[in-house]
Design an enzyme around this catalytic site. Structure first.
Site, PDB file in Angstrom:
ATOM      1  N   LYS A  76      54.682 -13.459   5.542  1.00  0.00           N
ATOM      2  CA  LYS A  76      54.958 -14.666   6.322  1.00  0.00           C
ATOM      3  C   LYS A  76      53.683 -15.499   6.448  1.00  0.00           C
ATOM      4  O   LYS A  76      52.598 -14.961   6.655  1.00  0.00           O
ATOM      5  CB  LYS A  76      55.485 -14.250   7.698  1.00  0.00           C
ATOM      6  CG  LYS A  76      55.931 -15.382   8.606  1.00  0.00           C
ATOM      7  CD  LYS A  76      56.500 -14.801   9.899  1.00  0.00           C
ATOM      8  CE  LYS A  76      56.964 -15.860  10.870  1.00  0.00           C
ATOM      9  NZ  LYS A  76      57.539 -15.259  12.103  1.00  0.00           N
ATOM     10  N   SER A 150      61.969 -16.653  13.293  1.00  0.00           N
ATOM     11  CA  SER A 150      61.159 -17.613  12.570  1.00  0.00           C
ATOM     12  C   SER A 150      60.787 -17.134  11.162  1.00  0.00           C
ATOM     13  O   SER A 150      60.339 -17.910  10.334  1.00  0.00           O
ATOM     14  CB  SER A 150      59.878 -17.903  13.362  1.00  0.00           C
ATOM     15  OG  SER A 150      59.092 -16.732  13.530  1.00  0.00           O
ATOM     16  N   SER A 174      62.136 -12.660  15.954  1.00  0.00           N
ATOM     17  CA  SER A 174      61.965 -13.212  14.610  1.00  0.00           C
ATOM     18  C   SER A 174      61.950 -12.177  13.504  1.00  0.00           C
ATOM     19  O   SER A 174      62.040 -12.527  12.327  1.00  0.00           O
ATOM     20  CB  SER A 174      60.666 -14.032  14.545  1.00  0.00           C
ATOM     21  OG  SER A 174      60.742 -15.127  15.426  1.00  0.00           O
TER      22      SER A 174
END
Length: 601
Positions: A76, A150, A174
């Site tokens: 990420k 997210s 997330s």
């Protein structure tokens, strides 16, 4: 994606053993990226030539020295990878780190290869996956749906079979919501178990690096490598990766009271959750309904006062100087924090402490809690109409978890009546990651689902997981009220005992229901003639915990050596002969659980 070689770790390592090469794996990765054709997944890709150099440096295939040898993963884009830009999906914020985040360094040392950096809700603020200035990653199962955030890009890259696993972060859900919406596993570790050095903070006191994988076993393999205390991280904790293996046969699992369950009109998700609960019951576990109002009250705190201010503090200087660089929704959330005061922060902390104190006995009353991963699926058009409300609703069952210092794992459980993925999240107190993973593995296996969006079948279940090197554990044979699901099993749980396996004694024992015992207890005695094999469970304790446990055992029970059906022996419960006066011989039932079930019937 349904082409060729499966990328779960076991399958990929099996391919390497039979001649597949890392070069072929790299070519396959880039071919899959092209075939998926989703520009929203990756914000930066490694150069193929660089990956080939890294592959050559791995040397000969050696999964013992490097347990992730040749395994591709994604990161990420709020986690640093040396030489790749970190932007948190805000290009103006971008920088080029010279060092890997601690978790990335550990994975590289284990032989894994970073394929690229993935898209996210900007600054990891959101659960929808659409709060990005870049193209939105497409949900791997249905492109009309939000991918979840997210950690959207990491979840989709894993679900599409582009990588074997991916790193996300999880402050409010997330690492769980995107997993549930894309039919994959999402491991949210105990807070502090994984270092956040080299990770852009959202709420630094709550942030976790999370792991997306195609299987529970893969998520745990990665967790074993990265769960290390880090002196550079002030919030790091020593939470060893232990306890994963066989789940106890009977566990008490808390679920929200029916009246407290929230699905916001999604009847298919509600039915899928009921189906998952029925599966748990069919597996032998006991469900207990819990009032959930205080869990929801805790969840509501996350976007009030103290923790919104914490998000703002993480990027305060940049936000104040470059407010226009933020996504409109993210800008609204962060901007609202500028009016908060220290008094607001303390009010939030006091409210949280009161809720934690109130909920602690409820959480302690069960082995695990099982909630829906998300209350419903939302379409992209739903988010266009209600960007704030629908995002908040996705956090219904996730926002409270880090505030209450719990670990969790999202696991696929089936397919809804409309064909969309169904998922639940298993939750437990900090340090119980192994117990959560053990039940999640069983639940995933029972579902018989294919992996992500790939169509690949689940690989065979890995055999028993050995205790970490240097960890000395004592086997304890339990036969009665200390069995899983029985009244005194809590005494083992309180000592952090780990279930190892269910088995039988050698055919040399008789079992008696003792008179006058509260709660009811059996007595196991070795017999010179007419003995039978009796159902037992083996639990493991540290030597110190074993000593404390034995010291508390009341007469007429004691600990001796129990012979097992496989020819081995272990310390376990036996009874003093005098206690058999007035006792009932229940040997023919084959075990205490069967006898107690006969009484209930």
């Amino acid at each position: 994606m349904t082409d060729g070689q499966a990328f779960d770790i076991a399958s990929l390592h099996a391919a390497y053993e039979t001649g597949w090469t890392v070069k072929t794996m790299i070519e396959t990765v880039f071919a899959r990226i092209a075939a998926v054709n989703d520009p929203g997944i990756f914000l930066h890709l490694a150069e193929k030539s660089d990956l080939l150099v890294q592959a050559a440096a791995l040397g000969a295939f050696d999964p013992v020295a490097q347990p992730l040898w040749g395994i591709p993963f994604a990161v990420k884009d709020n986690i640093d990878v040396a030489g790749m830009p970190t932007t948190a999906a805000c290009p103006d914020y971008g920088y080029l780190p010279s060092a890997d985040a601690t978790v990335v360094a550990l994975l590289k040392a284990a032989g894994a290869l970073v394929i690229g950096k993935t898209n996210l809700d900007q600054f990891a603020t959101g659960l929808v996956g659409v709060r990005t200035p870049h193209a939105v990653p497409r949900n791997a199962i249905d492109a009309s749906l939000v991918p979840g955030g997210s950690s959207s890009g990491s979840a989709v890259a894993t679900a599409q079979g582009i990588v074997s696993f991916a790193l996300g972060t999880d402050t409010a859900g997330s690492g769980r919501v995107p997993a549930g919406l894309n039919n994959i596993v999402g491991l949210k570790p105990s807070v502090g178990a994984l270092s956040t050095t080299g990770v852009i903070p959202a709420c630094r006191t709550l942030d976790c690096v999370s792991i997306f994988a195609l299987t529970v076993d893969d998520a745990w393999r990665v967790f074993e490598i990265v769960a290390r205390p880090d002196p550079q991280d002030a919030y790091s904790k020593a939470i060893p990766p232990v306890g994963y293996g066989a789940a106890p046969p009977v566990m008490t699992i808390g679920v929200p009271e029916k009246a407290d369950r929230q699905f916001f009109g999604d009847a298919a998700m509600e039915q899928a959750y009921d189906d998952a609960l029925n599966t748990l019951k069919a597996m032998g576990h006991r469900l207990v309904e819990l009032p959930f109002a205080d869990f929801y009250a805790t969840a509501n705190l996350l976007y009030e006062g103290a923790w919104v201010a914490e998000r703002y503090v993480a990027v305060k200087d940049f936000f104040d100087a470059h407010e226009a660089s933020f996504h409109p929704v993210t800008r609204k959330i962060y901007g609202g924090a500028k009016s908060l005061t220290a008094a607001d922060a303390f009010s939030g902390l006091y409210a949280l402490q009161a809720l934690k104190s109130k909920l602690a006995p409820l959480i302690a009353s069960v082995d695990l809690i099982c909630v829906p991963t998300a209350p419903r699926h939302y379409t992209l058009s739903d988010l266009d109409a209600e960007p704030i409300r629908e995002n908040s609703r996705l956090g219904t069952y996730t926002n409270f978890v880090n505030l209450l210092d719990m670990c969790g794992m999202a696991v696929p459980t089936g397919t809804r009546i409309d064909g969309l993925p169904a998922s639940v999240t298993l939750l437990a107190p900090s340090g119980k990651d192994g117990l959560v993973a053990s039940l999640a593995d069983d639940l995933h296996a029972v579902s018989r689902l294919s992996l992500g969006a790939t169509g690949w079948p689940q690989p065979p279940v890995r055999g028993p997981v050995a205790a970490p090197a240097g960890e000395a554990l004592v086997d304890l044979v339990v036969v009665g009220a200390h069995l899983s699901g029985m009244p005194l099993n809590v005494q083992l749980r309180d000592l952090d005992a780990r279930f190892r396996r269910a088995t039988k004694t050698a055919e040399a024992y008789r079992l008696f229901a003792l008179a006058g015992q509260v709660p009811p207890k059996p007595g196991l005695v070795r017999s010179d003639k007419g003995g039978e094999a009796i159902d037992v469970e083996i639990w493991q304790l540290t030597a110190e915990a074993f000593g404390r446990f034995v010291a508390a055992i009341p007469s007429p029970l004691g600990i001796g050596t129990v012979l097992l059906c496989d020819g081995t022996s272990a310390k376990g419960f036996l009874v003093e002969p005098f206690a058999l006066d007035g006792a009932k011989d229940i040997t023919d039932y084959g075990g205490w659980r069967a006898y107690m079930q006969s009484l209930a019937a």
